[in-house]
Write a protein that holds these residues in place. Structure first.
Motif, short mmCIF file in Angstrom:
data_model
loop_
_atom_site.label_atom_id
_atom_site.label_comp_id
_atom_site.label_asym_id
_atom_site.label_seq_id
_atom_site.Cartn_x
_atom_site.Cartn_y
_atom_site.Cartn_z
N UNK A 196 0.82 -1.21 0.00
CA UNK A 196 0.00 0.00 0.00
C UNK A 196 0.85 1.26 0.00
N UNK A 197 2.05 1.19 0.62
CA UNK A 197 2.90 2.38 0.69
C UNK A 197 3.41 2.79 -0.68
N UNK A 198 3.38 1.88 -1.67
CA UNK A 198 3.87 2.21 -3.00
C UNK A 198 2.77 2.79 -3.88
N UNK A 199 1.54 2.80 -3.37
CA UNK A 199 0.43 3.30 -4.18
C UNK A 199 0.36 4.81 -4.02
N UNK A 200 1.24 5.51 -4.70
CA UNK A 200 1.36 6.95 -4.53
C UNK A 200 1.35 7.68 -5.86
N UNK A 201 0.99 8.98 -5.78
CA UNK A 201 1.06 9.90 -6.90
C UNK A 201 1.82 11.12 -6.39
N UNK A 202 2.69 11.68 -7.23
CA UNK A 202 3.52 12.81 -6.81
C UNK A 202 3.12 14.06 -7.59
N UNK A 203 2.92 15.16 -6.87
CA UNK A 203 2.75 16.47 -7.49
C UNK A 203 4.12 17.14 -7.55
N UNK A 204 4.59 17.40 -8.76
CA UNK A 204 5.90 18.01 -8.95
C UNK A 204 5.76 19.49 -9.30
N UNK A 205 6.58 20.31 -8.67
CA UNK A 205 6.78 21.70 -9.09
C UNK A 205 8.28 21.86 -9.29
N UNK A 206 8.68 21.84 -10.55
CA UNK A 206 10.11 21.90 -10.85
C UNK A 206 10.69 23.27 -10.46
N UNK A 207 11.99 23.31 -10.34
CA UNK A 207 12.68 24.57 -10.07
C UNK A 207 12.32 25.59 -11.16
N UNK A 208 11.91 26.77 -10.74
CA UNK A 208 11.53 27.81 -11.68
C UNK A 208 10.07 27.79 -12.08
N UNK A 209 9.29 26.88 -11.51
CA UNK A 209 7.86 26.88 -11.80
C UNK A 209 7.22 28.17 -11.30
N UNK A 210 7.74 28.68 -10.19
CA UNK A 210 7.26 29.94 -9.62
C UNK A 210 8.46 30.86 -9.38
#
Length: 559
Positions: free
Chosen positions: A427-441
């Motif tokens: 269950x711990x591998x059932x993940x989704x990641x929200x990425x904000x790359x460097x320079x997104x803001x």
């Protein structure tokens, strides 16, 4: 010649030797006696079992109902002689009235550190003691939990409300709830009364709107018989007048301070700076200091120069304040470089991926540029789900980014397949990641965000349950809120009479309904100063237990 009136007293001898006597003074006799009828005198005499002193008698001695006020004069005078306190009334007592005198902290013995007496003396100017009793409880309106040690005041409807509404005023009857929020008032005169309650302890019986929890009813209650179920809901609502306290230049910033938190604002430049025209204004309303707006000197004003700006600010109760401000700055550069760009994420009880996803990311500086291509979701199999422009929304000062994403069925299926594609299911591998790359803001001072990765577990139906029911009401606008066992909102449904909370993780929950005013998006706490009660809040009285693969049904409401 007046008849000689007396009351017998029992003499109590203090024990010789032993530790110091720290017991409070005990009332051993009084004139009139406790429970006396047809009292017509203008003096009260009270004798205690030890020598006494009085402290703040006009504040601490509570006489109920309230004595008639005199202009520039106290309603009674008093003398202390050893063990005896004598009170002389300046005007006659009311006829056909039961009086109770609560000494509270007014009478102590002459030794330092001893407790005050808790004596109460009750007598009547009529042939009977008023028998009306009012019982009730105080609870937080938004949690339905009891609140203890609350002051409860009754004010006769025959009085002018201006006497007590704003600046406080001696109530006709007064009590304090116990630790569980229960209260009892005895010997109340038949009539109608306005009721107020507060967690504050003002000796002037005032409500501090900034700090206190308080409750009230807009209409007087009828006390013509025994009342045993008076429920006073308490709220916290700062309904003071919305004012600008000060605005002042600092090094590199201009500071604008209000008397209470603001929820939104605008800064509109009213003049141009040189050939550049009207400048873009960068400002910050910090979550840590929601009363203060910081305006940055990003348009190069020197000391002695100023820019005329129109400020429009709004508090939580939709009070709008407009001011023209001459923005100026002190010489020297504000130490912006030492404040690195950082972020925080709104704390949630179950941060996870749902079909309807919302996240709020707050920055400590205003953001000038956003690159949406650098903000995306990534699955366990490295598949990326980009975000469209409409999924990103900034607040007015561009410090708070709200990300909203409604996942399509095929995206949910892809998430599920990716989560379950591992050979060793975990269950711990059932993940989704929200990425904000460097320079997104990129902040107004050109600093770029460092890479942000926020990991969410994937929530699927097999590991969750549902809660559903029907709402029987003529009300059109309401919010149904699912709460966890700490009263934190887990999920919401709006204006839906056949509702269902889906994908609810196992646990214990409650449900409350907030009734809204027509045309408003948020629940209204009312305004005690305008005699407007808070909007209703309805709770499901039982806890709801949710387990995996289980539907909790029939959670119905009628209002």
């Amino acid at each position: 010649m007046l008849p000689f009136l007396f009351a017998s007293c029992v003499t109590e001898q203090a024990p010789e030797g032993g530790p110091p006597d720290e017991t409070p003074p005990k009332l051993v006799c009084s004139f009139p006696e406790n429970g006396a009828l047809n009292f017509k005198g203008n003096k009260i005499r009270l004798t205690f079992n030890k020598e006494i002193k009085v402290e703040g008698i006009y504040t601490n001695l509570l006489i109920m109902p309230k004595l008639d006020a005199l202009k520039d004069k106290q309603p009674y005078s008093y003398t202390v002689n050893g063990k005896t306190l004598e009170i002389k009334f300046a005007i006659p007592l009311k006829e056909h009235t039961t009086y109770s005198m609560h000494f509270n902290n007014a009478v102590k013995d002459t030794h330092e550190g001893t407790k005050p007496t808790g004596a109460v003396l009750t007598f009547s100017t009529d042939s009977f003691i008023d028998a009306i009793t009012a019982k009730g409880e105080t609870k937080e309106l938004l949690t339905n939990r009891p609140v203890g040690n609350v002051s409860v005041y009754l004010y006769s409807s025959e009085r002018d409300p201006k006497e007590w509404q704003e600046k406080g005023g001696i109530p006709d009857y007064y009590t304090t709830t116990d630790k569980e929020g229960n209260f009892t008032m005895d010997h109340i005169r038949l009539g109608t009364y306005y009721i107020r309650a507060t967690t504050g302890k003002s000796n002037k019986y005032e409500i501090d709107y900034e700090k206190d929890q308080y409750g009230f009813f807009k209409d007087p209650i009828h006390l013509n018989d025994f009342q045993s179920a008076i429920l006073i809901p308490l709220i916290s609502a700062d309904v003071r007048d919305f004012t600008l306290l000060r605005s002042a230049p600092q090094k590199g910033i201009y500071e604008v301070v209000f008397n209470k938190p603001i929820i939104k604002y605008q800064l509109i430049p009213l003049e141009a700076i040189g050939a550049k025209g009207k400048p873009q204004i960068h400002s910050l309303l910090s979550d840590k200091s929601p009363r203060t707006i910081f305006i940055y000197n990003t348009f190069g004003l020197l000391e002695g120069e100023q820019l005329e700006v129109k400020l429009i600010a709004e508090d939580a109760y939709h009070t709008v304040l407009e001011k023209h401000l001459p923005i100026r700055f002190k010489e020297g550069k504000e130490d912006i470089e030492k404040t690195r760009l950082s972020h925080s994420v709104l704390t949630r009880p179950f941060p996870s991926i749902l079909p309807s996803f919302t996240e709020v990311i707050t920055f400590n500086k205003p953001i000038q540029e956003t690159n949406q291509d650098l903000i995306y979701f990534e699955l366990a199999n490295e598949k990326k789900i980009p975000l469209k422009e409409e999924a990103l929304a900034w607040n007015s000062d561009k410090t708070k980014l709200t990300i909203k994403k409604v996942f399509k069925q095929e995206e949910i299926a892809a998430l599920s397949r990716a989560a379950q594609g591992e050979k060793d299911y975990d269950k711990t591998k059932k993940t989704v990641v929200l990425h904000m790359e460097t320079g997104a803001c990129i902040a107004f001072d050109k600093e770029k965000n460092k890479k942000i990765d926020i990991v969410y577990p994937f929530r699927n139906e097999e590991e969750t349950g549902t809660i559903s029911g029907n709402i029987d009401t003529a009300v059109e606008h309401f919010i149904i809120e699912l709460l966890n066992d700490k009263d934190v909102i887990v999920d919401t449904v709006r204006n839906t009479k056949n509702y269902c909370f889906t994908m609810v993780p196992p646990g214990t929950y409650g449900i409350r309904i907030l009734v809204l005013n027509e045309g408003e998006e948020v629940w209204s706490p009312g305004n005690i100063r305008k005699n407007i009660e808070p909007n209703p809040v309805i709770f499901y009285e039982k806890e709801l237990a949710v387990v995996e693969k289980w539907d909790v049904t029939g959670i119905d409401f009628k209002f």
